[in-house]
Design a protein around this motif. Structure first.
Motif, PDB file in Angstrom:
ATOM      1  N   TYR A 129       0.804  -1.223   0.000  1.00  0.00           N
ATOM      2  CA  TYR A 129       0.000   0.000   0.000  1.00  0.00           C
ATOM      3  C   TYR A 129       0.835   1.270   0.000  1.00  0.00           C
ATOM      4  O   TYR A 129       0.383   2.328  -0.395  1.00  0.00           O
ATOM      5  CB  TYR A 129      -0.963  -0.003   1.202  1.00  0.00           C
ATOM      6  CG  TYR A 129      -0.309   0.350   2.525  1.00  0.00           C
ATOM      7  CD1 TYR A 129      -0.360   1.652   3.004  1.00  0.00           C
ATOM      8  CD2 TYR A 129       0.364  -0.610   3.267  1.00  0.00           C
ATOM      9  CE1 TYR A 129       0.247   1.979   4.202  1.00  0.00           C
ATOM     10  CE2 TYR A 129       0.972  -0.295   4.449  1.00  0.00           C
ATOM     11  CZ  TYR A 129       0.917   1.000   4.919  1.00  0.00           C
ATOM     12  OH  TYR A 129       1.520   1.337   6.100  1.00  0.00           O
ATOM     13  N   ARG A 130       2.107   1.176   0.443  1.00  0.00           N
ATOM     14  CA  ARG A 130       2.934   2.382   0.535  1.00  0.00           C
ATOM     15  C   ARG A 130       3.350   2.901  -0.836  1.00  0.00           C
ATOM     16  O   ARG A 130       3.757   4.041  -0.959  1.00  0.00           O
ATOM     17  CB  ARG A 130       4.198   2.074   1.329  1.00  0.00           C
ATOM     18  CG  ARG A 130       3.954   1.953   2.796  1.00  0.00           C
ATOM     19  CD  ARG A 130       5.268   1.875   3.538  1.00  0.00           C
ATOM     20  NE  ARG A 130       5.040   1.442   4.909  1.00  0.00           N
ATOM     21  CZ  ARG A 130       4.921   0.188   5.270  1.00  0.00           C
ATOM     22  NH1 ARG A 130       5.023  -0.763   4.367  1.00  0.00           N
ATOM     23  NH2 ARG A 130       4.703  -0.129   6.528  1.00  0.00           N
ATOM     24  N   LYS A 131       3.293   2.055  -1.848  1.00  0.00           N
ATOM     25  CA  LYS A 131       3.768   2.427  -3.182  1.00  0.00           C
ATOM     26  C   LYS A 131       3.165   3.744  -3.632  1.00  0.00           C
ATOM     27  O   LYS A 131       1.988   3.993  -3.434  1.00  0.00           O
ATOM     28  CB  LYS A 131       3.371   1.336  -4.184  1.00  0.00           C
ATOM     29  CG  LYS A 131       4.516   0.368  -4.481  1.00  0.00           C
ATOM     30  CD  LYS A 131       4.115  -0.578  -5.592  1.00  0.00           C
ATOM     31  CE  LYS A 131       4.785  -1.921  -5.403  1.00  0.00           C
ATOM     32  NZ  LYS A 131       4.009  -2.996  -5.985  1.00  0.00           N
ATOM     33  N   GLY A 132       3.983   4.569  -4.283  1.00  0.00           N
ATOM     34  CA  GLY A 132       3.491   5.824  -4.830  1.00  0.00           C
ATOM     35  C   GLY A 132       3.487   6.926  -3.797  1.00  0.00           C
ATOM     36  O   GLY A 132       3.517   6.675  -2.594  1.00  0.00           O
ATOM     37  N   LYS A 133       3.443   8.166  -4.294  1.00  0.00           N
ATOM     38  CA  LYS A 133       3.557   9.315  -3.389  1.00  0.00           C
ATOM     39  C   LYS A 133       2.203   9.783  -2.886  1.00  0.00           C
ATOM     40  O   LYS A 133       2.127  10.560  -1.940  1.00  0.00           O
ATOM     41  CB  LYS A 133       4.266  10.465  -4.126  1.00  0.00           C
ATOM     42  CG  LYS A 133       5.769  10.205  -4.288  1.00  0.00           C
ATOM     43  CD  LYS A 133       6.551  11.512  -4.245  1.00  0.00           C
ATOM     44  CE  LYS A 133       8.052  11.274  -4.241  1.00  0.00           C
ATOM     45  NZ  LYS A 133       8.615  11.250  -5.590  1.00  0.00           N
ATOM     46  N   SER A 134       1.130   9.377  -3.539  1.00  0.00           N
ATOM     47  CA  SER A 134      -0.195   9.863  -3.171  1.00  0.00           C
ATOM     48  C   SER A 134      -0.518   9.501  -1.721  1.00  0.00           C
ATOM     49  O   SER A 134      -0.052   8.491  -1.202  1.00  0.00           O
ATOM     50  CB  SER A 134      -1.230   9.244  -4.104  1.00  0.00           C
ATOM     51  OG  SER A 134      -2.505   9.311  -3.517  1.00  0.00           O
ATOM     52  N   ALA A 135      -1.320  10.366  -1.094  1.00  0.00           N
ATOM     53  CA  ALA A 135      -1.734  10.077   0.275  1.00  0.00           C
ATOM     54  C   ALA A 135      -2.885   9.071   0.287  1.00  0.00           C
ATOM     55  O   ALA A 135      -3.292   8.599   1.341  1.00  0.00           O
ATOM     56  CB  ALA A 135      -2.159  11.360   0.966  1.00  0.00           C
ATOM     57  N   PHE A 136      -3.401   8.786  -0.908  1.00  0.00           N
ATOM     58  CA  PHE A 136      -4.574   7.917  -0.954  1.00  0.00           C
ATOM     59  C   PHE A 136      -4.232   6.521  -1.468  1.00  0.00           C
ATOM     60  O   PHE A 136      -3.215   6.309  -2.114  1.00  0.00           O
ATOM     61  CB  PHE A 136      -5.664   8.558  -1.819  1.00  0.00           C
ATOM     62  CG  PHE A 136      -6.179   9.817  -1.204  1.00  0.00           C
ATOM     63  CD1 PHE A 136      -7.071   9.747  -0.145  1.00  0.00           C
ATOM     64  CD2 PHE A 136      -5.724  11.060  -1.625  1.00  0.00           C
ATOM     65  CE1 PHE A 136      -7.523  10.906   0.464  1.00  0.00           C
ATOM     66  CE2 PHE A 136      -6.177  12.209  -1.010  1.00  0.00           C
ATOM     67  CZ  PHE A 136      -7.071  12.135   0.034  1.00  0.00           C
ATOM     68  N   LEU A 137      -5.103   5.605  -1.154  1.00  0.00           N
ATOM     69  CA  LEU A 137      -4.869   4.215  -1.504  1.00  0.00           C
ATOM     70  C   LEU A 137      -5.221   3.967  -2.955  1.00  0.00           C
ATOM     71  O   LEU A 137      -6.126   4.592  -3.509  1.00  0.00           O
ATOM     72  CB  LEU A 137      -5.735   3.307  -0.632  1.00  0.00           C
ATOM     73  CG  LEU A 137      -5.441   3.306   0.855  1.00  0.00           C
ATOM     74  CD1 LEU A 137      -6.582   2.629   1.582  1.00  0.00           C
ATOM     75  CD2 LEU A 137      -4.137   2.597   1.148  1.00  0.00           C
TER      76      LEU A 137
END
Lengths: 515, 371
Positions: free
Chosen positions: A373-381
């Motif tokens: 789930y941590r992948k990517g910079k977005s704060a959203f899932l």
């Protein structure tokens, strides 16, 4: 007298049904046990063995059907009632007070009519022990006892209360091969004494060596009872599973094994302050399955948790040879996140699937996200990729589920494990650790897991397999590391070692005090 | 031989867990529960007062919807209660039993009042509101993070800790009341900036409470999105379900506990801001008035779903307002109103049992067996 009564079964079940919601745990089960007989209840996990026994011992009450004791209809609504009918159950999880002695535990909870006389009780405990060949010190405190001794206390407890019908729920799961033989000798003596014994197990060879008759359950349904002398392993498996399956596990030769993980002189103390790992050293190669054998609680869990960064070490080192960079990284003292950030692709199928590997109340998709789930910079899932992965695992591993939005706790044990193993393998690990990955799984699911582990091995993954069934360990693993009391007691070749050899190594560290 | 054995009776009732129920059946049971509650409390009312229960219920409805002022009061009070319930929810989802909603909200109130009193003349109105808002939120967050820090660091019991923090906040208000007393010797703070209205939230479209309500509606959506779709919200759920799993996947459990309680406390602080700046323009030990505790019930009854909380908080306020109305109209003691509220809540919460479980009686079982 004996002639007439023995014609009447000691216990008889007629058309017993038990439901939990829409799940039928037992459907229309018929069963008879005679005096002086050992009956095995055989069935895969989830087939309803324990539920059935819980109804006989008064923990559950049947929704339908009748139970007869010595030919008389009986209503068993509580464990107290079961005692009155002289039925005693030895549960898988012992129910003993740790700070009490063996005798104190045995007399605990006796009726008011009994006089509380510890000395008298001790004499009776000794008498019972001698009669059936138990080895137990009536004054010994429970917390100083080994698992097999605690089990002995549980058995004496029900005999002390005059039980004529004994039910044992997977008694050999916690025993070494040698201890199992001792237990069986005791059970045979009880049979000669006219007791009726029901033993729950899913180990076929035990069924064949011990029991007179075998009753088979499958998915809650009563399949039939056969005489042990007239049957064999493959016939019983077929009754249990419903179809013929091969009982051989493949084992290929390791290809190009290279050291992937090294553990050097690791000591580890747990929160209670006991030394759980004592100077443990070993190495794991790529492309091999390293088995870890040992009595439950000998430090297996802590060992895997040390490698995974979940358990602090007192001293020693864990080294990872990174196949990509050629670097050797130090793992101990790092958190799981730091280990992952090092580029170590370590997958871990923990023993406690719903308490550690997965979140029971979350659906399959959300459980897939745990690792990613941590992948990517977005704060959203981002739920799309996990959902695709969930669908892929459901399809490839034949997970039985209504859909990706079903909470995993609603799945059966085998399907839960497929979800967990599927997720861990999807991370394309270089080291895969699996603790008791087939515990509680049916035969089909177990073989699916063995195949998955073998596939990983062939792809060059270093696989660590902590197992309890020595037959499986000896068939699956290339090398077997045996631990006893937190110490490495030996490393054997899986192709040449024997069960007895491993069994002896398992008890080596405590061998001094045992007879 | 068998005579020696006692005869045992089959148990009279027999409880089994239901499988998941069709949604409409669940709502049907809830509707029946509310009806049953009205009937039972109607009986109690008749028995105790001799009044006609129908007219009592009519008065309850009238007390909420009878005039636009009453309706606005219903919405305003619901908004404040909802805000505090939304605040405690992230903590509850993490299984951190934050019983400190009362104190955290009061901390927000203190900060708001302090800003309004001490900065009232020194800056333009819009800036004062902004500063007041920020300070309230920070004060709430501070009150929330203290127990979280001790929980994360020393594993202290958060239930007791947050409860005690409530009393600290209440005592603090009592001290400040002396300091801020206005007019002298009144024993109360009185309406702050009565003339300048500095730091008061403005009316919107001529409605005093509309801005409060809109702010809480926005918070409701934000909390919903935060819990359901943000990475942080996901971590909150994982930590709440199993700390072992959280550690296993590399979540820093301590960090999540502290962070979530900052969020929880901050929203409480916001509720405090709305209470002082947006509603009462004063402060006292009873400004929050137990809503910090009622909010816990609101959150639980909604099973931690922010959208459902609109319903549950509305229901509680409806009952409270209606109870006050019947107490004044029929000149009854306040306790009767509490009794009615209690009965209705008992039925609404109790009916969940029948949604989860099924009950079989001995006779119906026997028939099945004898076939």
């Amino acid at each position: 007298m004996s002639q007439q009564i023995s014609a009447v079964p000691a216990i008889e079940l007629r058309g017993v049904t038990k439901r939990f919601g829409s799940v039928v745990a037992n459907r229309n089960v018929n069963l008879t046990v005679h005096k002086g007989e050992i009956l095995s209840i055989l069935g895969e996990n989830g087939s309803g063995k324990t539920t059935l026994m819980n109804m006989i011992s008064g923990i559950y009450f049947p929704d339908e059907g009748e139970i007869f004791i010595n030919g008389e209809p009986a209503v068993i609504a509580s464990p107290k009632d079961a005692f009155d009918y002289k039925i005693g159950m030895i549960h898988q999880h012992f129910k003993l007070v740790d700070v009490f002695s063996a005798t104190e535990n045995i007399v605990l909870g006796l009726g008011k009519a009994e006089k509380y006389d510890l000395k008298d009780a001790e004499e009776r405990v000794v008498e019972i022990s001698q009669r059936y060949g138990f080895e137990v010190d009536p004054k010994k405190k429970i917390y100083t006892m080994a698992v097999s001794e605690k089990q002995t206390v549980e058995i004496i407890k029900v005999l002390y209360r005059g039980a004529d019908i004994l039910i044992l729920d997977e008694p050999t799961a916690v025993l070494t091969p040698q201890e199992t033989q001792k237990l069986f000798a005791v059970l045979r003596r009880m049979r000669e004494d006219g007791k009726s014994i029901i033993i729950i197990t899913h180990k076929l060879h035990e069924v064949l060596s011990l029991s007179d008759r075998v009753a088979v359950l499958r998915k809650g349904e009563y399949i039939g009872t056969v005489e042990t002398a007239k049957t064999n392993e493959s016939e019983l498996t077929e009754m249990m599973v419903g179809k013929k399956i091969s009982l051989n596990i493949e084992r290929s030769e390791p290809k190009d094994p290279q050291v992937r993980l090294e553990v050097h002189h690791v000591d580890c103390t747990n929160r209670q302050g006991t030394l759980v790992l004592d100077d443990v050293s070993f190495s794991v190669n790529s492309g091999e399955i390293l088995g870890i054998a040992g009595i439950a609680g000998s430090g297996q869990r802590e060992l895997l948790e040390v490698i995974a960064g979940l358990q602090k070490t007192d001293s020693g080192a864990v080294l990872y040879h990174n196949p990509k960079t050629g670097n050797v990284d130090l793992l101990q003292g790092k958190t799981p996140l730091q280990i992952r950030e090092l580029g170590v692709r370590l997958s871990f199928v923990p023993e406690d699937r719903l308490g550690m590997g997965l979140v029971g109340n979350m659906d399959i998709t959300d459980n897939m996200m745990l690792r990613s789930y941590r992948k990517g910079k977005s704060a959203f899932l981002e739920r799309k990729a996990p959902k695709n992965l969930a669908e892929q695992i459901i399809e490839e591993l034949e997970v039985v589920t209504p859909g990706t939005t079903t909470p995993v706790r609603r799945l059966s044990g085998g399907n839960v494990q497929k979800v967990l193993v599927g997720r861990e393998i999807a991370a394309s690990p270089t080291v895969l650790m699996a603790a008791y990955p087939v515990r509680g799984l049916d035969i089909n699911s177990s073989y699916t897991i063995y195949n998955l582990l073998n596939q990983q091995k062939e792809q060059g993954v270093a696989v660590i397999f902590v197992g309890e069934d020595l037959d499986v360990l000896l068939e699956l693993c290339d090398r077997i590391l045996v631990i006893g009391g937190g110490k490495v007691t030996g490393v054997v070749d899986g192709r040449t070692a024997t069960k007895e050899q491993v069994g002896l190594l398992m008890t080596k560290s405590e061998g001094g005090e045992q007879a | 031989m068998s005579q020696a054995i006692k005869k045992h009776h089959e148990p009279l009732i027999h409880i089994t867990k239901r499988d998941q129920m069709v949604w409409w059946k669940g709502w049907l049971i809830r509707a029946i529960a509310i009806l049953a509650a009205l009937v039972v409390s109607g009986g109690v009312i008749m028995l105790l007062t001799g009044l006609n229960p129908i007219s009592v219920y009519a008065e309850m409805v009238d007390g909420n919807f009878g005039s636009s002022r009453k309706l606005w009061m219903l919405l305003q009070k619901t908004a404040i209660l909802l805000c505090i319930a939304l605040a405690v929810t992230p903590a509850f989802k993490m299984k951190f039993w934050n019983c400190g909603g009362e104190g955290q909200t009061l901390a927000g109130c203190i900060a708001a009042a302090a800003c309004m009193i001490h900065l009232g003349d020194s800056m333009p109105g819009w800036l004062l509101i902004l500063v007041t808002f920020v300070m309230s939120v920070c004060a709430g967050a501070l009150w929330g993070v203290i127990p979280a820090f001790f929980k994360a660091r020393y594993n202290t019991n958060e239930t007791l800790f947050t409860l005690m923090m409530n009393y600290v906040a209440i005592q603090l208000v009592e001290v400040l009341e002396v300091l801020w007393e206005n007019p002298k010797n009144s024993g109360t703070v009185g309406v702050i900036n009565r003339n300048s209205q500095a730091g008061w939230l403005p009316d919107l479209f001529g409605q005093r409470y509309l801005l409060n309500i809109l702010i809480v509606a926005a918070v409701c959506i934000l909390v919903y999105v935060y819990l359901k779709h943000s990475k942080q919200g996901y971590e909150v759920s994982v930590v709440g379900e199993s700390q072992n799993t959280a550690r296993y996947v590399g979540i820093d459990v301590k960090k999540v506990i502290v962070r979530t309680m900052i969020v929880s406390g901050a929203i409480c602080g916001l509720a405090g801001f709305l209470l002082v700046s947006g509603t009462g323009h004063t402060i006292g030990p009873n400004t929050v008035g137990g809503q910090g505790f009622t909010a816990m019930m609101v959150s639980w009854m909604a099973k931690f779903n922010p959208i459902v909380m609109i319903l549950t908080s509305g229901l509680i306020i409806f009952l409270q307002q209606g109870a006050t109305a019947i107490a004044t109209t029929f000149r009854l003691h306040d306790s009767l109103a509490d009794i009615v509220t209690g009965i209705i809540l008992f039925f609404i919460i109790g009916c969940e049992f029948f949604i989860q479980y099924q009950i079989h009686f001995r006779r119906s079982r026997k028939e099945g067996v004898e076939k």
